[in-house]
Design a protein around this motif. Structure first.
Motif, PDB file in Angstrom:
ATOM      1  N   TYR A 143      -4.091  38.022  46.016  1.00  0.00           N
ATOM      2  CA  TYR A 143      -4.865  39.173  46.480  1.00  0.00           C
ATOM      3  C   TYR A 143      -4.741  39.355  47.997  1.00  0.00           C
ATOM      4  CZ  TYR A 143      -8.174  35.694  48.059  1.00  0.00           C
ATOM      5  OH  TYR A 143      -8.716  34.640  48.717  1.00  0.00           O
ATOM      6  N   ARG A 144      -4.788  40.558  48.461  1.00  0.00           N
ATOM      7  CA  ARG A 144      -4.763  40.936  49.879  1.00  0.00           C
ATOM      8  C   ARG A 144      -3.501  40.494  50.619  1.00  0.00           C
ATOM      9  NH1 ARG A 144      -7.547  44.600  50.363  1.00  0.00           N
ATOM     10  NH2 ARG A 144      -8.254  44.429  52.503  1.00  0.00           N
ATOM     11  N   VAL A 145      -2.450  40.179  49.901  1.00  0.00           N
ATOM     12  CA  VAL A 145      -1.262  39.674  50.594  1.00  0.00           C
ATOM     13  C   VAL A 145      -0.385  40.821  51.122  1.00  0.00           C
ATOM     14  CG1 VAL A 145       0.340  39.470  48.621  1.00  0.00           C
ATOM     15  CG2 VAL A 145       0.451  37.800  50.464  1.00  0.00           C
ATOM     16  N   GLY A 146      -0.599  42.021  50.563  1.00  0.00           N
ATOM     17  CA  GLY A 146       0.168  43.163  51.088  1.00  0.00           C
ATOM     18  C   GLY A 146       1.062  43.842  50.062  1.00  0.00           C
ATOM     19  N   LYS A 147       0.843  43.587  48.782  1.00  0.00           N
ATOM     20  CA  LYS A 147       1.678  44.199  47.732  1.00  0.00           C
ATOM     21  C   LYS A 147       1.503  45.718  47.728  1.00  0.00           C
ATOM     22  CE  LYS A 147      -0.458  41.836  44.483  1.00  0.00           C
ATOM     23  NZ  LYS A 147      -1.408  41.015  45.250  1.00  0.00           N
ATOM     24  N   THR A 148       0.234  46.159  47.743  1.00  0.00           N
ATOM     25  CA  THR A 148      -0.034  47.597  47.712  1.00  0.00           C
ATOM     26  C   THR A 148       0.438  48.273  48.993  1.00  0.00           C
ATOM     27  OG1 THR A 148      -1.910  47.236  46.246  1.00  0.00           O
ATOM     28  CG2 THR A 148      -1.866  49.321  47.437  1.00  0.00           C
ATOM     29  N   GLN A 149       0.210  47.629  50.124  1.00  0.00           N
ATOM     30  CA  GLN A 149       0.646  48.205  51.407  1.00  0.00           C
ATOM     31  C   GLN A 149       2.165  48.378  51.414  1.00  0.00           C
ATOM     32  OE1 GLN A 149      -1.733  49.161  53.684  1.00  0.00           O
ATOM     33  NE2 GLN A 149      -3.114  48.437  52.087  1.00  0.00           N
TER      34      GLN A 149
HETATM   35  N1  ATP Z   1      -5.453  50.322  57.883  1.00  0.00           N
HETATM   36  C1  ATP Z   1      -4.987  49.075  57.929  1.00  0.00           C
HETATM   37  N2  ATP Z   1      -4.493  48.576  59.069  1.00  0.00           N
HETATM   38  C2  ATP Z   1      -4.014  47.321  59.123  1.00  0.00           C
HETATM   39  N3  ATP Z   1      -4.022  46.473  58.074  1.00  0.00           N
HETATM   40  C3  ATP Z   1      -4.502  46.926  56.923  1.00  0.00           C
HETATM   41  C4  ATP Z   1      -5.004  48.249  56.777  1.00  0.00           C
HETATM   42  N4  ATP Z   1      -5.408  48.416  55.499  1.00  0.00           N
HETATM   43  C5  ATP Z   1      -5.176  47.252  54.883  1.00  0.00           C
HETATM   44  N5  ATP Z   1      -4.641  46.350  55.732  1.00  0.00           N
HETATM   45  C6  ATP Z   1      -4.304  44.955  55.452  1.00  0.00           C
HETATM   46  O1  ATP Z   1      -3.564  44.882  54.256  1.00  0.00           O
HETATM   47  C7  ATP Z   1      -3.914  43.709  53.550  1.00  0.00           C
HETATM   48  C8  ATP Z   1      -4.197  44.040  52.109  1.00  0.00           C
HETATM   49  O2  ATP Z   1      -3.019  44.379  51.559  1.00  0.00           O
HETATM   50  P1  ATP Z   1      -2.900  44.951  50.093  1.00  0.00           P
HETATM   51  O3  ATP Z   1      -4.043  45.787  49.747  1.00  0.00           O
HETATM   52  O4  ATP Z   1      -1.548  45.519  50.030  1.00  0.00           O
HETATM   53  O5  ATP Z   1      -2.965  43.621  49.247  1.00  0.00           O
HETATM   54  P2  ATP Z   1      -2.560  43.394  47.754  1.00  0.00           P
HETATM   55  O6  ATP Z   1      -1.530  42.325  47.783  1.00  0.00           O
HETATM   56  O7  ATP Z   1      -2.231  44.670  47.123  1.00  0.00           O
HETATM   57  O8  ATP Z   1      -3.889  42.777  47.181  1.00  0.00           O
HETATM   58  P3  ATP Z   1      -4.605  42.949  45.758  1.00  0.00           P
HETATM   59  O9  ATP Z   1      -3.964  41.927  44.860  1.00  0.00           O
HETATM   60  O10 ATP Z   1      -6.007  42.614  46.058  1.00  0.00           O
HETATM   61  O11 ATP Z   1      -4.396  44.351  45.318  1.00  0.00           O
HETATM   62  C9  ATP Z   1      -5.133  43.108  54.199  1.00  0.00           C
HETATM   63  O12 ATP Z   1      -4.731  41.941  54.856  1.00  0.00           O
HETATM   64  C10 ATP Z   1      -5.575  44.181  55.164  1.00  0.00           C
HETATM   65  O13 ATP Z   1      -6.035  43.595  56.304  1.00  0.00           O
END
Ligand code: ATP
Ligand code: MG
Length: 304
Positions: free
Chosen positions: A104-110
């Motif tokens: 979670y929150r590792v950056g997959k969605t970003q």
């Molecule tokens: N506007 C922003 N500016 C900078 N960093 C951001 C911004 N929005 C999100 N992040 C960073 O992106 C990270 C979350 O990434 P993301 O949502 O892609 O995770 P994920 O791997 O998709 O997690 P999950 O499994 O919970 O869906 C967090 O560390 C957050 O700090």
């Protein structure tokens, strides 16, 4: 390409095909003989003739090998991150499933959002489909990333078809019906964020594992066919699960394994594992590719 372009199809046949979600020759080309024979009420021999026409039109029938590469070239899309692009041999590719795996929150969605914004920002006439089972699709975040990268976020959003997935059936039907948004459009991307989570939450426990894997296999089969038929890049995100048999190792990846098991492992052509470093730092490891050497790179998650 519209079904009307296939002379072999009558108006009635086209109406019947529309009823099962087939609006384009591309979609027709990935239907099975059985499925079509049923929908059209025709013999399998007749249906095969129709399919051969569809395969011919879409470049899936016998042709000169030299023609092949000219006709249906794969396209490379940037991830918006130089290091990640290098790891992936230039970026993510159409006709393939690229999987981003991690906690979670590792950056997959970003990462998925950035690929989307770059693809639609660079080409003003391309579309994308985003299947969101995690509620990670965030309009204001897209506007922010687009603005920071010099693109018109509003214009990009106009060209994204969003499916906020609530169940496995919702995802499977969505995959089955992609054609009604893709017909006559140039699509570049299908993002499925995340691919396994609906299946994990609906099919809980060992006794449901076989059924779950079978359905997940169906979804992945559709995704692979869509990638091929429409020449689009499929991006799938996936979580990790703990490895119970794991003993201590220096390798940070030894204690976890991607969810979805072999079904997913066999289907993704490129698998990228993301893990957290210090602060905003993320480390990406290419764990599986059919043509690239394994490797690692570091990148940062920023407001861009
Ligand atoms: N506007 C922003 N500016 C900078 N960093 C951001 C911004 N929005 C999100 N992040 C960073 O992106 C990270 C979350 O990434 P993301 O949502 O892609 O995770 P994920 O791997 O998709 O997690 P999950 O499994 O919970 O869906 C967090 O560390 C957050 O700090
Ligand atoms: Mg996410």
């Amino acid at each position: 390409m519209k079904l009307e372009n296939l002379k072999i199809l009558s108006k009635e046949m086209i109406d019947q095909l529309n009823k099962i979600g087939v609006f384009s020759v591309e979609r027709l080309a990935i239907c099975s003989v059985k499925e079509l024979a049923e929908a059209l009420g025709l013999s399998e021999e007749k249906v095969e003739d129709i399919l051969i026409e569809a395969w011919r039109e879409t470049g899936h029938w016998f042709m000169q090998a030299t023609e092949y590469s000219e006709n249906i070239k794969e396209v490379v899309l940037t991830t918006g991150c130089k290091a990640l692009d290098e790891l992936l041999g230039g970026g993510v590719r159409t006709k393939r499933i690229t999987e981003f795996i991690g906690e979670y929150r590792v950056g997959k969605t970003q990462t998925a959002l950035t690929i989307l914004i770059e693809a639609l920002g660079r080409e003003s006439d391309v579309y994308a489909i985003y299947m969101d089972s995690e509620r990670g699709f965030n309009e204001s975040r897209i506007m922010e990333i687009a603005k920071n990268r010099g693109y018109d976020g509003e214009d990009i959003l106009q060209r994204v078809s969003l499916v906020p997935v609530v169940s496995c059936d919702n995802m499977l039907k969505g995959l089955k019906w992609v054609d009604h948004v893709l017909v006559d459009r140039k699509a570049r991307l299908l993002i499925v964020d995340s691919v396994v989570s609906p299946f994990r939450s609906e099919y809980v426990g060992r006794e449901k594992l076989a059924e779950r894997q079978q359905l997940l296999g169906t979804a992945l089969d559709q995704m692979a066919k869509i990638a091929e038929a429409y020449n689009i890049a499929v991006i799938a995100t996936n979580q990790v699960v703990a490895r119970p048999e794991h003993t201590y190792s220096y390798d940070p990846l030894a204690s976890v394994t991607p969810a979805g098991g072999h079904v997913l492992a066999h289907r993704s052509q490129e698998r990228v594992h993301l893990r957290k470093g210090r602060g905003e730092i993320r480390i990406a490891r290419l764990i599986d590719s059919s043509w690239l050497p394994p490797g690692e790179c570091m990148f940062r998650i920023t407001e861009r």
